[in-house]
Scaffold this active site. Structure first.
Site, PDB file in Angstrom:
ATOM      1  N   ASN A 153       0.856  -1.189   0.000  1.00 15.00           N
ATOM      2  CA  ASN A 153       0.000   0.000   0.000  1.00 15.00           C
ATOM      3  C   ASN A 153       0.887   1.232   0.000  1.00 15.00           C
ATOM      4  O   ASN A 153       1.323   1.722   1.046  1.00 15.00           O
ATOM      5  CB  ASN A 153      -0.936  -0.025   1.208  1.00 15.00           C
ATOM      6  CG  ASN A 153      -1.983  -1.100   1.051  1.00 15.00           C
ATOM      7  OD1 ASN A 153      -2.923  -0.957   0.262  1.00 15.00           O
ATOM      8  ND2 ASN A 153      -1.783  -2.226   1.739  1.00 15.00           N
ATOM      9  N   GLU A 154       1.145   1.702  -1.196  1.00 17.20           N
ATOM     10  CA  GLU A 154       2.074   2.809  -1.387  1.00 17.20           C
ATOM     11  C   GLU A 154       1.422   4.131  -0.995  1.00 17.20           C
ATOM     12  O   GLU A 154       0.197   4.184  -0.775  1.00 17.20           O
ATOM     13  CB  GLU A 154       2.520   2.850  -2.859  1.00 17.20           C
ATOM     14  CG  GLU A 154       3.271   1.598  -3.327  1.00 17.20           C
ATOM     15  CD  GLU A 154       4.654   1.443  -2.679  1.00 17.20           C
ATOM     16  OE1 GLU A 154       4.944   2.101  -1.670  1.00 17.20           O
ATOM     17  OE2 GLU A 154       5.445   0.621  -3.199  1.00 17.20           O
ATOM     18  N   PRO A 155       2.212   5.214  -0.879  1.00 13.89           N
ATOM     19  CA  PRO A 155       1.648   6.509  -0.500  1.00 13.89           C
ATOM     20  C   PRO A 155       0.399   6.838  -1.319  1.00 13.89           C
ATOM     21  O   PRO A 155       0.382   6.653  -2.542  1.00 13.89           O
ATOM     22  CB  PRO A 155       2.786   7.482  -0.814  1.00 13.89           C
ATOM     23  CG  PRO A 155       4.024   6.659  -0.617  1.00 13.89           C
ATOM     24  CD  PRO A 155       3.661   5.273  -1.063  1.00 13.89           C
ATOM     25  N   SER A 157      -2.554   5.421  -0.525  1.00 14.92           N
ATOM     26  CA  SER A 157      -3.535   4.343  -0.327  1.00 14.92           C
ATOM     27  C   SER A 157      -4.556   4.771   0.729  1.00 14.92           C
ATOM     28  O   SER A 157      -4.194   5.319   1.773  1.00 14.92           O
ATOM     29  CB  SER A 157      -2.841   3.066   0.152  1.00 14.92           C
ATOM     30  OG  SER A 157      -1.975   2.589  -0.843  1.00 14.92           O
ATOM     31  N   THR A 172      10.306   1.940  -3.447  1.00 10.04           N
ATOM     32  CA  THR A 172      10.105   0.504  -3.260  1.00 10.04           C
ATOM     33  C   THR A 172      10.868  -0.284  -4.322  1.00 10.04           C
ATOM     34  O   THR A 172      11.514  -1.294  -4.033  1.00 10.04           O
ATOM     35  CB  THR A 172       8.598   0.181  -3.352  1.00 10.04           C
ATOM     36  OG1 THR A 172       7.937   0.930  -2.339  1.00 10.04           O
ATOM     37  CG2 THR A 172       8.328  -1.290  -3.191  1.00 10.04           C
TER      38      THR A 172
END
Ligand code: F6R
Length: 628
Positions: A153-155, A157, A172
């Site tokens: 869940n990347e920035p 999300s 990532t």
């Protein structure tokens, strides 16, 4: 008063934290089995949870921990990726856990990495449905990415996001680059459980280890909840806890500025830490700090112990005494042994000091601990093979044997795909390239070839980024060099959490070997630590600072350049910094000198810094640790 918005347990090291989490998992498995129910586990992959799974396997093999009632759901999988690919999370989970315990294959769930685009949404809904059908997740393990992600869940999300496909953040992909032998080979997308899916778990254990995680951990634990750091959402979960090692916890207020949380147990180390912090904060030299500076910045308690004048002077004198141009002293000639985990750590971290030690007449040896073949590019192997081919043609040396190996190199490299493991021949050639470079760089610093010792520690020789645990052969290689050199003084890498763990493992073997060496009645050498290629010691930890003139720093640059295979582009630069190692080293040595200058000490161009072993910690540090 705590600044932490989520429960945090800090352990002496990552092993202790991993054992604590594994025990919690085992507790849940046993409790569920006693009720005749399944235990539903949410699992993570990556470098962090390896020791948790190792402990679970040990519990299974040695204490009969039964996995037959366990149902697992993995957080994520790269997309697109085939399960057979070494870097897939499917392969990773089987290698690190499933192949070693009695979990039923039908109870294992991993998001599909090999599905067609059109089917993704349907399969993600199915994944959610399967979790619900299994009764929801009892315990979810998480790591944390440098972007603050949990799962993938990347920035950005959302709090209520569910299982879905996501585009991976640049940070990532850089962090995963070494696993894929280059960022360009890392898939750009993944399928991940959503934040909402994770938060539905009844209990959550987030693990984070290593100094590179310290900053994101601090922001996740002490910062406001916000969508740019998904881990902050855990603050609102009723049963989530962070399990940290010492290094990952270092930026938390309780360690960084404990006086902001109330009364402290003051000792020399904490005093130094506070005074240097204050001087940097108010931008003054140490001797210019006033009583008001102390009081206005929450250090009234420290000031009350003696007044600004005396405290300033004590810290100033300490720092002044750390500066020396004679790192091994002036009184006698000494035998010095430098341990370099990779073939270039010695010159990156201490070429200036090495050269000075030689010039001052000491007998300097270097022990290169691992071969470092993993960071040699294939094109370098081809270039050297071409050289040998031409050399042999001209001088007619062993043409037949040579042709066989040349053919092998040509054939293998032509069909090699990114991430494929090199054959042992190619690994040896790459190791040879690095060995020759190390000898060249050491000679440049004045060290004779006969004083370069190559340990080629076997734990490194997996062909992969993932290393083996330390074994007897590794320890005895170190012990042997100690017995050969019988050093009066040792320099070694003290960064115990470098990205691939090689420095940590070298350190582990080194300490065991040193204990054995001392137990055999040998004289105890002084032990100095340099901080590896990634970071510098915090100023209160520095016990020796060796000044370098502009010319000496330039000469250090050329020593690093001798490692030609690492020049222009490093194979594993790390996620944050794409500069070359010589650039980082120069900047770091110049910054240390600038820091001393800013604190009101003599102004030098650059400085190499060392901490003395055993490393000291402030007295209040231990009180902040969790025991298992
Ligand atoms: C892995 C996962 C990721 C990792 C995180 C940290 O299943 O979901 O969130 O936990 O990227 O990775 P490492 O442990 O390799 O630092």
């Amino acid at each position: 008063m705590s600044c932490e918005r989520v429960p945090v347990a800090v352990f002496e090291d990552s092993k202790a934290a991993s054992v604590a989490v594994a025990r919690r998992i085992a507790e849940i498995m046993r409790a569920k089995a006693a009720e005749g129910k399944n235990a539903v586990l949410g699992l993570a992959t990556g470098h962090t949870p390896v020791a948790v799974y190792a402990e679970l396997i040990r519990l299974h093999k040695e204490e009969g921990l039964d996995f037959s009632n366990v149902v697992t759901f993995n957080l994520d999988e790269y997309w697109p990726i085939a399960p057979s690919v070494m870097q897939s999370y499917w392969a990773w989970m089987h290698e690190h856990l499933f192949n070693h315990v009695n979990v039923k294959p039908e109870n294992i769930h991993i998001p599909p990495g090999e599905v067609k685009e059109a089917e993704i949404a349907k399969l993600c809904r199915q994944y959610e449905h399967n979790i619900t059908k299994a009764g929801g997740i009892d315990l979810q393990i998480l790591g944390i990415g440098l972007s603050g992600h949990i799962g993938f869940n990347e920035p950005g999300s959302a709090r209520d996001s569910r299982t879905r496909r996501i585009v991976l953040d640049r940070v990532t992909r850089k962090a995963a680059a070494s696993d894929f032998f280059g960022e360009e080979n890392v898939p750009s997308m993944a399928i991940t459980m959503g934040v909402g899916t994770i938060l539905d778990a009844r209990e959550i254990c987030l693990l984070a280890f290593g100094e590179h995680k310290a900053s994101i951990v601090q922001r996740s634990v002490e910062g406001e909840i916000n969508a740019t750091i998904a881990a902050t959402y855990l603050q609102k979960h009723p049963n989530a806890k962070f399990y940290l090692d010492d290094a990952a916890a270092a930026r938390l207020t309780r360690f960084e500025t404990p006086w902001e949380m109330g009364s402290c147990q003051w000792d020399d180390m904490l005093e130094r830490h506070a005074v240097i912090w204050l001087a940097r904060k108010v931008n003054k030299a140490v001797l210019r700090l006033t009583d008001e500076d102390y009081v206005e910045h929450g250090l009234g308690e420290l000031r009350a112990r003696g007044g600004a004048y005396d405290i300033n002077l004590k810290v100033f004198r300490y720092l002044m005494n750390t500066i020396t141009g004679w790192p091994a002293g002036k009184s006698k000639k000494r035998r010095v042994l430098i341990f370099s985990p990779h073939p270039d750590d010695d010159v990156i971290c201490m070429a200036g000091t090495m050269t000075r030690l030689v010039e001052q007449g000491h007998e300097v040896h270097v022990a290169y601990m691992v071969s470092g073949y993993l960071s040699v590019f294939d094109h370098d192997v081809s270039r050297y093979a071409d050289f040998v081919r031409e050399f042999n043609k001209i001088f007619g040396v062993m043409p037949e044997q040579s042709a066989t190996i040349e053919q092998h190199i040509d054939k293998f490299l032509k069909q090699k795909r990114p991430g494929d493991i090199d054959t042992t021949e190619i690994q040896s050639l790459k190791g040879l390239i690095r060995r020759a470079e190390a000898i060249d760089a050491a000679k440049y610093c004045g060290i004779e070839e006969s004083r370069c010792h190559f340990l080629d520690m076997p734990f490194y020789n997996t062909g992969k980024v993932q290393k083996l645990s330390i074994g007897e052969a590794d320890i005895s290689a170190v012990r042997k060099v100690l017995e050969t050199v019988k050093p009066d003084m040792i320099f070694a890498a003290g960064d115990l959490s470098d990205p691939h763990g090689t420095h940590r493992l070298c350190g582990e073997a080194g300490f065991i070997a040193l204990d054995q060496y001392l137990a055999a009645g040998n004289a105890k050498p002084e032990l100095w630590l340099y901080r590896g290629a990634w970071q510098e010691w915090s100023p209160e930890q520095i016990s020796m600072a060796v000044p370098l003139s502009p010319d000496e720093l330039k000469s250090k640059r050329f020593a690093i350049f001798r490692h030609q295979s690492q020049k222009d582009r490093a194979m594993f630069p790390g996620p944050f910094d794409s500069r070359e190692f010589w650039q980082r080293a120069e900047e770091r040595n110049i910054s240390t000198a600038k820091l001393y200058d800013d604190l009101g000490l003599p102004e030098y161009h650059a400085m190499e810094a060392f901490a003395v072993w055993p490393l000291k910690r402030p007295a209040n540090h231990d009180q902040q640790m969790t025991k298992i």
